[in-house]
Design an enzyme around this catalytic site. Sequence first.
Site, short mmCIF file in Angstrom:
data_model
loop_
_atom_site.label_atom_id
_atom_site.label_comp_id
_atom_site.label_asym_id
_atom_site.label_seq_id
_atom_site.Cartn_x
_atom_site.Cartn_y
_atom_site.Cartn_z
N ASN A 168 11.11 -12.83 25.21
CA ASN A 168 10.44 -13.74 26.15
C ASN A 168 9.45 -14.60 25.38
OD1 ASN A 168 7.72 -12.41 26.23
ND2 ASN A 168 8.94 -10.71 27.03
N ASP B 128 11.61 -6.26 31.09
CA ASP B 128 11.93 -5.36 32.20
C ASP B 128 13.30 -4.70 32.03
OD1 ASP B 128 9.58 -5.52 33.71
OD2 ASP B 128 10.17 -7.47 34.50
N LYS C 5 28.32 -7.70 15.03
CA LYS C 5 28.09 -8.96 15.73
C LYS C 5 29.20 -9.20 16.76
CE LYS C 5 27.59 -13.88 14.99
NZ LYS C 5 27.84 -14.98 14.09
N PRO D 229 11.42 1.44 30.95
CA PRO D 229 10.33 2.21 31.57
C PRO D 229 9.13 1.29 31.81
CG PRO D 229 10.52 2.72 29.23
CD PRO D 229 11.71 1.87 29.58
N ASP D 230 8.41 1.52 32.90
CA ASP D 230 7.19 0.76 33.15
C ASP D 230 6.03 1.51 32.47
OD1 ASP D 230 4.77 -0.27 34.28
OD2 ASP D 230 6.00 -1.24 35.81
N ILE D 231 5.59 0.97 31.35
CA ILE D 231 4.59 1.68 30.52
C ILE D 231 3.26 1.79 31.26
CG2 ILE D 231 3.42 1.69 28.29
CD1 ILE D 231 5.70 -0.25 27.32
N PHE E 295 -2.05 -6.73 33.44
CA PHE E 295 -1.97 -8.18 33.60
C PHE E 295 -0.87 -8.45 34.63
CE2 PHE E 295 -4.22 -11.02 30.56
CZ PHE E 295 -5.01 -10.07 29.95
N LYS F 156 0.67 -5.43 42.72
CA LYS F 156 0.85 -4.65 41.47
C LYS F 156 -0.34 -3.73 41.24
CE LYS F 156 3.93 -7.72 39.01
NZ LYS F 156 4.10 -8.86 38.15
N LYS G 215 0.78 0.10 41.14
CA LYS G 215 0.70 0.80 39.85
C LYS G 215 -0.60 1.59 39.70
CE LYS G 215 3.64 -2.61 37.48
NZ LYS G 215 4.14 -3.09 36.19
O1 PMT Z 1 1.21 -13.72 24.68
P1 PMT Z 1 0.73 -15.07 25.20
O2 PMT Z 1 1.65 -16.20 24.79
O3 PMT Z 1 -0.71 -15.33 24.87
O4 PMT Z 1 0.84 -15.04 26.80
C1 PMT Z 1 -0.02 -14.20 27.52
C2 PMT Z 1 0.71 -13.51 28.71
C3 PMT Z 1 1.10 -14.57 29.73
C4 PMT Z 1 1.94 -12.78 28.21
C5 PMT Z 1 -0.32 -12.49 29.31
O5 PMT Z 1 -1.46 -13.16 29.73
C6 PMT Z 1 0.29 -11.72 30.46
O6 PMT Z 1 0.33 -12.14 31.60
N1 PMT Z 1 0.81 -10.50 30.15
C7 PMT Z 1 1.59 -9.67 31.09
C8 PMT Z 1 3.00 -10.16 31.17
C9 PMT Z 1 3.85 -9.34 32.10
O7 PMT Z 1 4.75 -8.70 31.66
O8 PMT Z 1 3.47 -9.37 33.36
P2 PMT Z 1 4.24 -8.59 34.57
O9 PMT Z 1 3.61 -9.15 35.80
O10 PMT Z 1 5.71 -8.70 34.43
O11 PMT Z 1 3.85 -7.08 34.37
C10 PMT Z 1 2.73 -6.47 35.01
C11 PMT Z 1 2.05 -5.48 34.09
O12 PMT Z 1 2.92 -4.38 33.82
C12 PMT Z 1 1.63 -6.05 32.74
O13 PMT Z 1 0.38 -5.51 32.43
C13 PMT Z 1 2.71 -5.53 31.79
O14 PMT Z 1 2.18 -5.34 30.47
C14 PMT Z 1 3.07 -4.19 32.42
N2 PMT Z 1 4.49 -3.76 32.20
C15 PMT Z 1 5.50 -4.50 32.69
C16 PMT Z 1 6.81 -4.05 32.55
C17 PMT Z 1 7.04 -2.82 31.87
N3 PMT Z 1 8.27 -2.37 31.69
N4 PMT Z 1 6.02 -2.12 31.39
C18 PMT Z 1 4.74 -2.55 31.54
O15 PMT Z 1 3.80 -1.90 31.07
#
Ligand code: PMT
Length: 426
Positions: free
Chosen positions: A217, A286, A296, A312-314, A330, A344, A348
């Site tokens: 991403n 995700d 390949k 897994p959702d960490i 975030f 969220k 969570k």
């Molecule tokens: O890296 P940059 O270019 O500076 O950009 C910053 C950012 C936009 C990436 C950052 O500010 C940000 O928003 N990070 C979270 C991105 C994200 O995955 O958001 P989400 O809404 O999909 O996930 C919610 C939360 O669950 C996040 O804290 C994520 O780290 C966590 N997560 C999500 C999926 C997963 N499988 N495990 C997780 O821990």
Amino acid sequence: MAEQSQAQGNLGSLRVLLGVSGGIAAYKAAELVRRLRDAGAEVRVVLTENAARFVTPLTFQALSGQPVRTGLWDEAAEAAMGHIELARWARRIVIAPASADLIARLAHGFADDLLTTLCLASAAPLALAPAMNQQMWAHAATQANVATLRARGVDVLGPAAGSQACGEFGAGRLLEADTIIAELAALHGPKLLVGTSVLVSAGPTFEDIDPVRFIGNRSSGRMGFAVAQAAAEQGASVHLVAGPVHLPTPAGVVRIDVRSARDMREAVMLQIPQSNIYISSAAVGDFRPNDVATHKLKKNGSEFVLTLTENPDILAAVAALKKRPFVVGFAAETHNVEGYARAKLERKKLDLIAANRVGNGEGFDTCDNEILLLSRDGSERLARADKLALARQLVTRIAERYTAQASASKRAPARKARAGKERSAR
Ligand code: PMT
């Protein structure tokens, strides 16, 4: 949520030498003098010759209540080695605005005017608030000069992005006076996270399809690296679990590089028992391909279907631990930012969530960002600023909340014991 915080600025009686270089933003330095004095600082001002073409020394003299110097060749002041006296007096040098030319001269150690001479002659830490046309800021020469200065420990405050005096739009605006004060307060105020272990995740994850392809991403890691730096500045011991990014490790931070979401989960879970605070700013993939091909994959002229499995959702796993740290997530959303982020936070079971808008050139892979910080009992908007400035404000809010929660849970057993004694006495 607390409206007033230490980041909004108490500088005690910090002795600030404010350097002003030539540029249209020089007029904003007049307001900065006032705000520095309101925050308790003593201020002396030095203008470059070019700055004095934009704003007169008299303006700064009236606002600072001190004589203003513009050149090395002031016979009266230099009779008593005035520049050395000023260099020794300063406890912090701030240059706002710092032009591209001044930054270049500082990076190369020039001492061809009073301001650059003072920067070399003083032991005080130096902070620069750049302001220039966005092309000049983005130019490789300016970026290399800024990197040189940063590596020498110079604090670079901003710049902000937005519309510019030249009619263009982009990064290069002088930070607002309040933001500069908040950043200085964070640098000089009491350290809020001494004795605390902070774990930060940052960057994207890459999910391999075959030996040459992956699902990734747009995360650059900038936000998370800035959060790690801000936490280290507040005295925390910081571990940074980083997805594949090309960023230097912030000073004093221990970095653990990972590639996939499962690698990230393993690294995070290993570190969690030693962590008081977990800040999950990584853009964790995700989904991952069901199978990783060992060779390949070849085109075969027809449709190719990739089957994905959920990762897994960490963050949720950390928050579900019985003995859990203070957990900050975030939320990256393209629309309904507050609604989805609040969902969220609750689903969570987080202590705080930093919501940011992404897509259309926002959030991912940008230098600046804007955050809506949500807790169970309220919200606070952290205005658009470069990611480090924003991270410093965010870490201050996290530290305040964490400290309040930690001291409340220390008081709880004592209250319980008192109540027990009272019951048995009845
Ligand atoms: O890296 P940059 O270019 O500076 O950009 C910053 C950012 C936009 C990436 C950052 O500010 C940000 O928003 N990070 C979270 C991105 C994200 O995955 O958001 P989400 O809404 O999909 O996930 C919610 C939360 O669950 C996040 O804290 C994520 O780290 C966590 N997560 C999500 C999926 C997963 N499988 N495990 C997780 O821990």
